[in-house]
Design an enzyme around this catalytic site. Structure first.
Site, mmCIF file in Angstrom:
data_model
loop_
_atom_site.group_PDB
_atom_site.id
_atom_site.type_symbol
_atom_site.label_atom_id
_atom_site.label_comp_id
_atom_site.label_asym_id
_atom_site.label_seq_id
_atom_site.Cartn_x
_atom_site.Cartn_y
_atom_site.Cartn_z
ATOM 1 N N GLY A 46 0.837 -1.193 0.000
ATOM 2 C CA GLY A 46 0.000 0.000 0.000
ATOM 3 C C GLY A 46 0.872 1.242 0.000
ATOM 4 O O GLY A 46 2.005 1.203 0.478
ATOM 5 N N GLN A 51 3.046 9.888 1.104
ATOM 6 C CA GLN A 51 4.342 9.225 1.203
ATOM 7 C C GLN A 51 5.261 9.564 0.028
ATOM 8 O O GLN A 51 6.460 9.332 0.100
ATOM 9 C CB GLN A 51 4.177 7.712 1.304
ATOM 10 C CG GLN A 51 3.544 7.259 2.603
ATOM 11 C CD GLN A 51 3.371 5.764 2.605
ATOM 12 O OE1 GLN A 51 2.336 5.257 2.180
ATOM 13 N NE2 GLN A 51 4.389 5.064 3.080
ATOM 14 N N CYS A 89 6.372 -0.267 7.157
ATOM 15 C CA CYS A 89 5.947 0.869 6.348
ATOM 16 C C CYS A 89 7.104 1.293 5.450
ATOM 17 O O CYS A 89 8.254 1.343 5.893
ATOM 18 C CB CYS A 89 5.544 2.018 7.272
ATOM 19 S SG CYS A 89 4.960 3.497 6.404
ATOM 20 N N LEU A 90 6.782 1.615 4.205
ATOM 21 C CA LEU A 90 7.818 2.069 3.279
ATOM 22 C C LEU A 90 8.453 3.373 3.746
ATOM 23 O O LEU A 90 9.585 3.666 3.389
ATOM 24 C CB LEU A 90 7.222 2.239 1.875
ATOM 25 C CG LEU A 90 6.684 0.959 1.232
ATOM 26 C CD1 LEU A 90 6.044 1.273 -0.115
ATOM 27 C CD2 LEU A 90 7.766 -0.094 1.095
ATOM 28 N N HIS A 131 -4.009 1.288 7.858
ATOM 29 C CA HIS A 131 -2.640 1.828 7.908
ATOM 30 C C HIS A 131 -2.517 3.001 6.933
ATOM 31 O O HIS A 131 -2.017 4.071 7.297
ATOM 32 C CB HIS A 131 -1.655 0.706 7.553
ATOM 33 C CG HIS A 131 -0.240 1.141 7.460
ATOM 34 N ND1 HIS A 131 0.699 0.774 8.402
ATOM 35 C CD2 HIS A 131 0.432 1.891 6.543
ATOM 36 C CE1 HIS A 131 1.877 1.294 8.054
ATOM 37 N NE2 HIS A 131 1.732 1.967 6.935
ATOM 38 N N GLU A 132 -2.991 2.791 5.691
ATOM 39 C CA GLU A 132 -2.866 3.845 4.684
ATOM 40 C C GLU A 132 -3.779 5.027 4.983
ATOM 41 O O GLU A 132 -3.393 6.180 4.760
ATOM 42 C CB GLU A 132 -3.143 3.284 3.282
ATOM 43 C CG GLU A 132 -2.183 2.190 2.846
ATOM 44 C CD GLU A 132 -0.713 2.562 2.920
ATOM 45 O OE1 GLU A 132 -0.365 3.756 2.777
ATOM 46 O OE2 GLU A 132 0.110 1.657 3.133
ATOM 47 N N HIS A 135 -2.165 7.426 7.258
ATOM 48 C CA HIS A 135 -1.249 8.343 6.568
ATOM 49 C C HIS A 135 -1.971 9.613 6.123
ATOM 50 O O HIS A 135 -1.408 10.709 6.191
ATOM 51 C CB HIS A 135 -0.628 7.677 5.333
ATOM 52 C CG HIS A 135 0.574 6.841 5.623
ATOM 53 N ND1 HIS A 135 1.736 7.347 6.163
ATOM 54 C CD2 HIS A 135 0.796 5.523 5.415
ATOM 55 C CE1 HIS A 135 2.622 6.375 6.282
ATOM 56 N NE2 HIS A 135 2.081 5.252 5.852
#
Length: 161
Positions: A46, A51, A89-90, A131-132, A135
């Site tokens: 995701g 991000q 997480c990226l 999670h996304e 963000h």
């Protein structure tokens, strides 16, 4: 298509609230394509627009279990149950953390054409979506994790989970 720079923890944009997407055009579709290419290159499941430095309420997801979806302006309608699992997480490389999430959620969102849709998700997909969506509110999973580990400690954390 292009691979975009993924912003990492410490970049102040990650703690800013994203704005509603109001224009559904070719530029938006190019951004979506670039986000997918960036996510796949980084081996993620995701990616939220913030991000990659864009304060838009836009998320791309591929759970590698059959669900590939674009969520624009998502809103939670219902939540139920609770589960705890390790997340990464990226934007937070080399770290994982134990995070509690709802087990099932129902959301409404717009697709790239601007059509309003609803989605019910459970398990891993529900976790990715939550999670996304965090963000989009300027929240990193590290802000809500009960415990954090470096990737080297991951095996130990998984054996305890």
């Amino acid at each position: 298509m292009a691979i975009l720079q993924i912003r990492t923890d410490g970049d102040p944009i990650l703690h800013k609230k994203s704005r509603e997407v109001e224009v559904f055009d070719e530029k938006l579709k190019r951004t979506i394509d670039d986000m997918y290419e960036t996510m796949y290159d980084a081996e993620g499941v995701g990616l939220a627009a913030v991000q990659v430095g864009k304060l838009k309420r836009l998320i791309v997801i591929d759970d590698y279990e059959g669900t590939k979806i674009v969520l624009i302006n998502p809103e939670v309608l219902e939540e139920a149950g609770e589960s705890e699992a390790l997340e990464g997480c990226l934007s937070v490389p080399e770290r994982v953390g134990k995070v509690k999430r709802f087990e099932t959620i129902k959301i409404k969102y717009r697709d790239p054409e601007g059509e309003e849709k609803t989605l019910e998700a459970e398990g891993f997909l529900a976790r990715i979506i939550q999670h996304e969506m965090d963000h989009l509110e300027g929240i990193l999973y590290t802000d809500i994790a009960e415990e954090m580990y470096t990737v080297n400690d991951r095996e130990e954390a998984e054996s305890e989970a």
